[in-house]
Write a protein that holds these residues in place. Structure first.
Motif, PDB file in Angstrom:
ATOM      1  N   ASN A 295       0.826  -1.210   0.000  1.00  0.00           N
ATOM      2  CA  ASN A 295       0.000   0.000   0.000  1.00  0.00           C
ATOM      3  C   ASN A 295       0.858   1.257   0.000  1.00  0.00           C
ATOM      4  O   ASN A 295       0.524   2.254  -0.645  1.00  0.00           O
ATOM      5  N   CYS A 296       1.974   1.203   0.695  1.00  0.00           N
ATOM      6  CA  CYS A 296       2.909   2.325   0.716  1.00  0.00           C
ATOM      7  C   CYS A 296       3.502   2.536  -0.671  1.00  0.00           C
ATOM      8  O   CYS A 296       3.627   3.672  -1.145  1.00  0.00           O
ATOM      9  N   VAL A 297       3.869   1.443  -1.342  1.00  0.00           N
ATOM     10  CA  VAL A 297       4.408   1.540  -2.700  1.00  0.00           C
ATOM     11  C   VAL A 297       3.367   2.143  -3.638  1.00  0.00           C
ATOM     12  O   VAL A 297       3.692   2.971  -4.498  1.00  0.00           O
ATOM     13  N   CYS A 298       2.106   1.763  -3.472  1.00  0.00           N
ATOM     14  CA  CYS A 298       1.031   2.320  -4.300  1.00  0.00           C
ATOM     15  C   CYS A 298       0.891   3.820  -4.071  1.00  0.00           C
ATOM     16  O   CYS A 298       0.677   4.589  -5.023  1.00  0.00           O
ATOM     17  N   TYR A 299       1.004   4.237  -2.816  1.00  0.00           N
ATOM     18  CA  TYR A 299       0.906   5.666  -2.493  1.00  0.00           C
ATOM     19  C   TYR A 299       2.023   6.446  -3.192  1.00  0.00           C
ATOM     20  O   TYR A 299       1.790   7.497  -3.793  1.00  0.00           O
ATOM     21  N   ILE A 300       3.242   5.921  -3.114  1.00  0.00           N
ATOM     22  CA  ILE A 300       4.386   6.587  -3.735  1.00  0.00           C
ATOM     23  C   ILE A 300       4.219   6.617  -5.255  1.00  0.00           C
ATOM     24  O   ILE A 300       4.421   7.659  -5.898  1.00  0.00           O
ATOM     25  N   GLY A 365       3.214  -4.792   8.718  1.00  0.00           N
ATOM     26  CA  GLY A 365       1.769  -4.727   8.530  1.00  0.00           C
ATOM     27  C   GLY A 365       1.154  -3.521   9.199  1.00  0.00           C
ATOM     28  O   GLY A 365       0.249  -2.878   8.650  1.00  0.00           O
ATOM     29  N   ASP A 366       1.629  -3.192  10.403  1.00  0.00           N
ATOM     30  CA  ASP A 366       1.118  -2.023  11.119  1.00  0.00           C
ATOM     31  C   ASP A 366       1.411  -0.747  10.351  1.00  0.00           C
ATOM     32  O   ASP A 366       0.557   0.141  10.238  1.00  0.00           O
ATOM     33  N   PHE A 367       2.635  -0.652   9.852  1.00  0.00           N
ATOM     34  CA  PHE A 367       3.025   0.542   9.092  1.00  0.00           C
ATOM     35  C   PHE A 367       2.212   0.644   7.808  1.00  0.00           C
ATOM     36  O   PHE A 367       1.701   1.711   7.448  1.00  0.00           O
ATOM     37  N   ASP A 368       2.049  -0.473   7.114  1.00  0.00           N
ATOM     38  CA  ASP A 368       1.363  -0.461   5.823  1.00  0.00           C
ATOM     39  C   ASP A 368      -0.125  -0.165   5.983  1.00  0.00           C
ATOM     40  O   ASP A 368      -0.771   0.333   5.047  1.00  0.00           O
ATOM     41  N   GLU A 369      -0.676  -0.461   7.152  1.00  0.00           N
ATOM     42  CA  GLU A 369      -2.104  -0.206   7.399  1.00  0.00           C
ATOM     43  C   GLU A 369      -2.429   1.281   7.278  1.00  0.00           C
ATOM     44  O   GLU A 369      -3.529   1.655   6.876  1.00  0.00           O
TER      45      GLU A 369
END
Length: 408
Positions: A295-300, A365-369
């Motif tokens: 999800n972080c990669v998608c945001y970037i 997982g916590d960070f990516d949430e």
């Protein structure tokens, strides 16, 4: 021994304080080999000032014995035909010969700075210049894709119409703005889409080279499965790769109820699909530990691709604001990867080597949430370094972060 010494020096310079068991074993192993070689030579005493002379003599013997020059001359013919001459051995033998030769060249480069400019140093410099020019000339347009040609029967791969079609598809077209005059293109080849992304966002050259090969083979494989060996990527193969690679991004947009980078998939052009797939792989390829944060990669990717859109619409190439450094250069690694990695590392350090209570531990997982919610857009773009998600934890204080407790 000289090669081991150079490898030891490189390992030490790259990571002098590493306490990882693998790195330490590697360094100790090199030192052991060096000491063993020294012990066999004049009671352990060698005049290191003559290192370059010894290496130059060995280099000459090696190139003559293994006919390195003849191999280079025959390389274009092998690449086109996909066959090897028995005079030079099989593919594996040639690969090992050239790998050793390249290693010797690299060590010569490192030692040449201390060589006598009027003696061996001069010969060494002339040879390095010749090698550089010859290697670029022989590699031709496939310089950036030479990794494709390393495995058996590798030289045939470059002759496959699917591969040639994929390489051709990524070449620079008039639809893209002109690259800066001072931007250097490796080897003697035409510019391609990867050069544009490297120039704008500061992706590292090794990452660009690796993903260029990866993406070319991905599209070539999709084309080959269609049973249409034509020198042009079929629309069906292109759509298959595009939708598969960007599936997680599309799902991310659907979940957050935001628009994708394209209003209509049917309206997307070939160049647009190719550059978006390349862009996604480059981000993922240099995402370091946060490649495990989809999800972080998608945001970037979502924000950086919008930067690219604006640039293409204006018809001008300039450094992306999100990747600008204080020295006015561009670096994806420094401006995007590093802040996220440091935040992950700091939060993981509070886990007390996994001994902390489960409710107090923070993981990927916590960070990516955080990026699975619209609240992630509060991070803004370029990313705010003082955003809650990127702050390093302070001892004993807890704060809520989108449903997940983060030590701040």
């Amino acid at each position: 021994m000289l090669v081991c010494k150079q490898e030891r020096s490189m390992a030490q310079n790259l990571d002098p304080k590493s306490d990882g068991i693998g790195v330490l074993q590697f360094k100790v192993g090199l030192v052991t080999v060096i000491k063993q070689r020294l012990a066999k030579k004049h009671g352990g005493q060698i005049d290191q000032r003559r290192d370059i002379e010894h290496l130059w003599e060995f280099y000459q013997r090696y190139t003559r014995l293994h006919r390195v020059g003849d191999i280079q001359i025959q390389e274009p013919t092998w690449r086109e035909s996909g066959t090897f001459s028995a005079d030079f051995g099989n593919c594996l033998e040639i690969k090992e010969t050239m790998a050793t030769w390249r290693t010797l060249v690299e060590v010569m480069k490192a030692l040449s700075k201390d060589a006598d400019p009027n003696g061996v140093g001069k010969l060494n410099t002339e040879e390095l210049r010749r090698v550089e020019n010859t290697d670029a000339t022989l590699s031709g347009e496939l310089t950036a894709y030479k990794d494709v040609l390393l495995e058996a029967p590798p030289l045939a791969v470059g002759a496959f119409p699917e591969v040639r079609g994929a390489i051709s598809a990524f070449r620079y077209t008039n639809q893209f703005p002109r690259l800066p005059a001072n931007f250097e293109i490796s080897g003697q080849r035409d510019a391609d889409m990867f050069d544009l992304l490297e120039c704008v966002f500061g992706f590292q050259k090794d990452n660009v080279r690796n993903q260029r090969v990866n993406v070319v083979l991905t599209f070539a494989n999709a084309q080959s499965r269609l049973g249409k060996p034509i020198k042009r990527i079929d629309e069906k193969a292109m759509n298959e790769v595009f939708l598969k690679v960007l599936d997680s991004y599309i799902e991310w947009c659907i979940h957050l109820r935001i628009s994708t980078l394209w209003n209509s998939f049917e309206a997307l052009g070939r160049d647009r699909k190719l550059i978006l797939v390349s862009f996604y792989f480059l981000i993922w390829g240099k995402a370091a530990n946060f490649c495990f944060l989809p999800n972080c990669v998608c945001y970037i990717f979502h924000h950086m691709a919008r930067e690219l859109d604006a640039m293409l619409d204006n018809g001008e190439v300039y450094p992306a604001a999100s990747c600008k450094t204080e020295s006015r250069s561009v670096s994806f690694l420094e401006q995007i990867s590093l802040p996220i990695y440091e935040a992950l590392d700091a939060k993981a350090a509070r886990n007390n080597n996994r001994k902390a209570a489960h409710s107090a531990q923070r993981n990927y997982g916590d960070f990516d949430e955080y990026f699975w919610s619209l609240a992630c857009f509060e991070l803004s773009w370029p990313m705010r370094r003082n955003a809650q998600i990127l702050l390093k934890p302070k001892k004993g204080i807890f704060a809520s972060c989108i449903g997940t407790l983060w030590r701040t």
